[in-house]
Design an enzyme around this catalytic site. Structure first.
Site, PDB file in Angstrom:
ATOM      1  N   ARG A 281       0.867  -1.185   0.000  1.00 38.56           N
ATOM      2  CA  ARG A 281       0.000   0.000   0.000  1.00 38.56           C
ATOM      3  C   ARG A 281       0.902   1.232   0.000  1.00 38.56           C
ATOM      4  O   ARG A 281       1.558   1.525   0.998  1.00 38.56           O
ATOM      5  CB  ARG A 281      -0.841  -0.058   1.277  1.00 38.56           C
ATOM      6  CG  ARG A 281      -1.979   0.912   1.367  1.00 38.56           C
ATOM      7  CD  ARG A 281      -2.477   0.977   2.811  1.00 38.56           C
ATOM      8  NE  ARG A 281      -1.584   1.766   3.638  1.00 38.56           N
ATOM      9  CZ  ARG A 281      -1.333   1.550   4.917  1.00 38.56           C
ATOM     10  NH1 ARG A 281      -1.893   0.565   5.573  1.00 38.56           N
ATOM     11  NH2 ARG A 281      -0.492   2.324   5.595  1.00 38.56           N
ATOM     12  N   HIS A 285      -3.060   4.375   5.203  1.00 35.51           N
ATOM     13  CA  HIS A 285      -4.249   3.508   5.259  1.00 35.51           C
ATOM     14  C   HIS A 285      -5.470   4.211   4.643  1.00 35.51           C
ATOM     15  O   HIS A 285      -6.191   3.643   3.828  1.00 35.51           O
ATOM     16  CB  HIS A 285      -4.525   3.138   6.722  1.00 35.51           C
ATOM     17  CG  HIS A 285      -5.787   2.367   6.924  1.00 35.51           C
ATOM     18  ND1 HIS A 285      -5.947   1.072   6.473  1.00 35.51           N
ATOM     19  CD2 HIS A 285      -6.958   2.708   7.517  1.00 35.51           C
ATOM     20  CE1 HIS A 285      -7.167   0.652   6.788  1.00 35.51           C
ATOM     21  NE2 HIS A 285      -7.794   1.629   7.416  1.00 35.51           N
ATOM     22  N   TYR A 294       4.704   4.817  11.442  1.00 36.28           N
ATOM     23  CA  TYR A 294       4.996   3.386  11.621  1.00 36.28           C
ATOM     24  C   TYR A 294       5.797   2.741  10.483  1.00 36.28           C
ATOM     25  O   TYR A 294       6.040   1.550  10.504  1.00 36.28           O
ATOM     26  CB  TYR A 294       3.695   2.598  11.859  1.00 36.28           C
ATOM     27  CG  TYR A 294       2.618   2.798  10.797  1.00 36.28           C
ATOM     28  CD1 TYR A 294       2.635   2.043   9.637  1.00 36.28           C
ATOM     29  CD2 TYR A 294       1.608   3.735  10.963  1.00 36.28           C
ATOM     30  CE1 TYR A 294       1.659   2.220   8.673  1.00 36.28           C
ATOM     31  CE2 TYR A 294       0.620   3.914  10.013  1.00 36.28           C
ATOM     32  CZ  TYR A 294       0.651   3.154   8.863  1.00 36.28           C
ATOM     33  OH  TYR A 294      -0.311   3.325   7.905  1.00 36.28           O
TER      34      TYR A 294
HETATM   35  C1  LIG Z   1     -14.285  -6.262  12.578  1.00 36.14           C
HETATM   36  C2  LIG Z   1     -13.415  -5.055  12.454  1.00 36.14           C
HETATM   37  N1  LIG Z   1     -12.409  -4.845  13.314  1.00 36.14           N
HETATM   38  C3  LIG Z   1     -11.622  -3.753  13.198  1.00 36.14           C
HETATM   39  C4  LIG Z   1     -11.856  -2.840  12.211  1.00 36.14           C
HETATM   40  C5  LIG Z   1     -10.981  -1.592  12.104  1.00 36.14           C
HETATM   41  N2  LIG Z   1     -10.110  -1.672  10.917  1.00 36.14           N
HETATM   42  C6  LIG Z   1     -10.470  -1.060   9.767  1.00 36.14           C
HETATM   43  S1  LIG Z   1      -9.366  -1.325   8.546  1.00 36.14           S
HETATM   44  C7  LIG Z   1      -8.387  -2.267   9.545  1.00 36.14           C
HETATM   45  C8  LIG Z   1      -7.124  -2.886   9.017  1.00 36.14           C
HETATM   46  C9  LIG Z   1      -7.374  -3.953   8.005  1.00 36.14           C
HETATM   47  O1  LIG Z   1      -6.181  -4.346   7.413  1.00 36.14           O
HETATM   48  P1  LIG Z   1      -6.127  -5.344   6.200  1.00 36.14           P
HETATM   49  O2  LIG Z   1      -7.096  -6.449   6.388  1.00 36.14           O
HETATM   50  O3  LIG Z   1      -4.715  -5.713   5.995  1.00 36.14           O
HETATM   51  O4  LIG Z   1      -6.679  -4.487   4.956  1.00 36.14           O
HETATM   52  P2  LIG Z   1      -6.074  -3.155   4.302  1.00 36.14           P
HETATM   53  O5  LIG Z   1      -6.715  -1.997   5.009  1.00 36.14           O
HETATM   54  O6  LIG Z   1      -4.613  -3.176   4.464  1.00 36.14           O
HETATM   55  O7  LIG Z   1      -6.498  -3.206   2.882  1.00 36.14           O
HETATM   56  C10 LIG Z   1      -8.916  -2.350  10.837  1.00 36.14           C
HETATM   57  C11 LIG Z   1      -8.318  -3.069  11.951  1.00 36.14           C
HETATM   58  C12 LIG Z   1     -12.930  -3.072  11.326  1.00 36.14           C
HETATM   59  N3  LIG Z   1     -13.204  -2.252  10.320  1.00 36.14           N
HETATM   60  N4  LIG Z   1     -13.687  -4.193  11.452  1.00 36.14           N
END
Ligand SMILES: Cc1ncc(C[n+]2csc(CCOP(=O)(O)OP(=O)(O)O)c2C)c(N)n1
Ligand SMILES: [Mg+2]
Length: 388
Positions: A281, A285, A294
């Site tokens: 990425r 985020h 980080y």
């Molecule tokens: C059930 C749940 N727990 C926590 C979150 C908060 N949250 C939103 S995005 C994220 C990170 C997700 O990372 P990843 O699966 O690697 O996807 P990326 O954002 O890198 O595409 C988190 C913890 C959420 N949206 N849903």
């Protein structure tokens, strides 16, 4: 029975026929030791692989076109957050090979289950960009008609789409259709229960789902090393009896080749398939995140050298499939696309706050009716105040 010296010789460990190595039933499920790659980072071709044949040239040109437009769309969407036109935008810059390659591997009538990060994949699928951005503008839960576009709403609760995809794919197969469900998921979300429940259900009931993990190395600020101790996220498939593969997620040719095979596997009635793409990425985020807290710039720069668009452009140019005019034409098309998005997103949307209460239940509960009335009264009071 007496034991003859010959019998002793025959039975001695040295002479006994070695039992064949017992077949390891997990082996066919495991991904290759290294991610599949068909182009090196500079765009030069690597030795062809019979297991992952290279997609035809016209498809690769289309892949390039959609990646360039997708990136321009992504940049435009990020700009719209700065202008207050979008509440939030999770960029997928750097993940173009995954976003577009995955969409090109499925039919228009296959179902796609996206997360919040897949706006680029959805516009590449031909969905109206303004409808795609409706959720992120905060206007409505989903701006497009999922049933008409065979595309589920973008999921913000992590991994819930894995269960939806399993259920839909199972239902479609049950009704005799050969629909495949493509579920996008992030590296972090593979730690969620819904991922495991979804893939287990799909495996047991042979539901035709392709689980496509975009391992972009981070879940917000949590690096992959803190997410899993598995050698690759693709290994998570074996525990459920699901064959898996890992692919260089910044190699557009390899992503398309691997996903094409995964989709064929599912469509042929063999059950789900798991693909992990190693990618990165490039942006924070979302626009609300500060990635400098980080990760360091050197890491980002290293991935910049593996840019998926530059890689495919070089390959197509070397093969004589793309020239300066072709590149300029695609760039102009991308500019026009972004201008249209900009113009339409700058128009003030008409939204009715009371519509928030529609479609929650077929029969609204007393609480909902009460809340709706409260909002209606507040809106009316605000309007009166404005008039005064
Ligand atoms: C059930 C749940 N727990 C926590 C979150 C908060 N949250 C939103 S995005 C994220 C990170 C997700 O990372 P990843 O699966 O690697 O996807 P990326 O954002 O890198 O595409 C988190 C913890 C959420 N949206 N849903
Ligand atoms: Mg991630």
């Amino acid at each position: 029975m007496t034991t003859t010296p010959q019998a002793v010789r025959r039975a001695s460990p040295r002479n006994r026929r070695r039992p064949a190595t017992p077949a390891d039933p997990a082996r066919p499920l495991l991904p290759g030791a290294q991610p599949v790659s068909l182009l090196d980072p500079s765009g030069a071709p690597l030795p062809a692989r019979t297991d992952y044949p290279e997609p035809p040239g016209d498809l690769l040109r289309e892949l390039y076109r959609r990646m360039v437009i997708g990136r321009r769309f992504d940049t435009q969407a990020t700009a719209l957050t700065k202008q207050g036109r979008l509440a939030v935008y999770p960029s997928s810059r750097g993940q173009e090979a995954c976003q577009v390659g995955a969409v090109l591997a499925v039919r228009d009538t296959d179902w796609v289950f996206p997360t919040y990060r897949e706006s680029m994949a959805l516009v590449s699928r031909g969905l109206d960009p303004v409808e795609v951005l409706t959720l992120l503008r905060g206007d409505w839960h989903c701006g497009y008609d999922p049933a008409a576009r065979f595309t589920a709403p973008q999921c913000t609760p992590l991994a819930t789409q894995c269960v939806h995809a399993a259920g839909l794919a199972y239902g479609e197969a049950h009704q005799g259709r050969d629909t495949v469900a493509l579920a996008f998921i992030g590296d972090g979300a593979t730690s969620e229960g819904d991922f495991h429940e979804g893939i287990n259900f799909a495996a047991v009931f042979k539901a035709p789902v392709v689980y496509f993990v975009q391992n972009n190395q981070y879940a917000i600020s949590v690096p992959l090393s803190r997410q899993t101790a598995a050698p690759s996220l693709a290994y998570k498939g074996a525990g459920y009896g699901v064959p898996s593969e890992q692919v260089d997620g910044n190699d557009p040719v390899a992503v398309l080749a691997v996903l094409t095979r995964a989709v064929e596997h599912a469509r042929a009635g063999n059950g789900p398939f798991l693909v992990e793409a190693h990618t990165y990425r490039m942006e924070p985020h979302t626009n609300a995140d500060d990635a400098n807290r980080y990760r360091d710039g050197a890491e980002v720069d290293a991935w910049r050298d593996r840019d998926p668009i530059a890689r495919l452009e070089k390959y197509l140019r070397d093969r004589g499939e793309l020239d300066d005019d072709g590149v300029a034409a695609v760039a102009a098309e991308a500019e026009a696309y972004a201008a249209d998005v900009r113009e339409r997103m700058n128009a003030q949307p008409t939204v009715d706050p009371l519509s928030l209460f529609d479609h929650v239940y077929a029969q609204p509960t007393p609480q909902l009716i009460e809340q709706r009335e409260q909002v209606r009264a507040e809106l009316a009071a605000a309007e009166q105040e404005g008039d005064a």
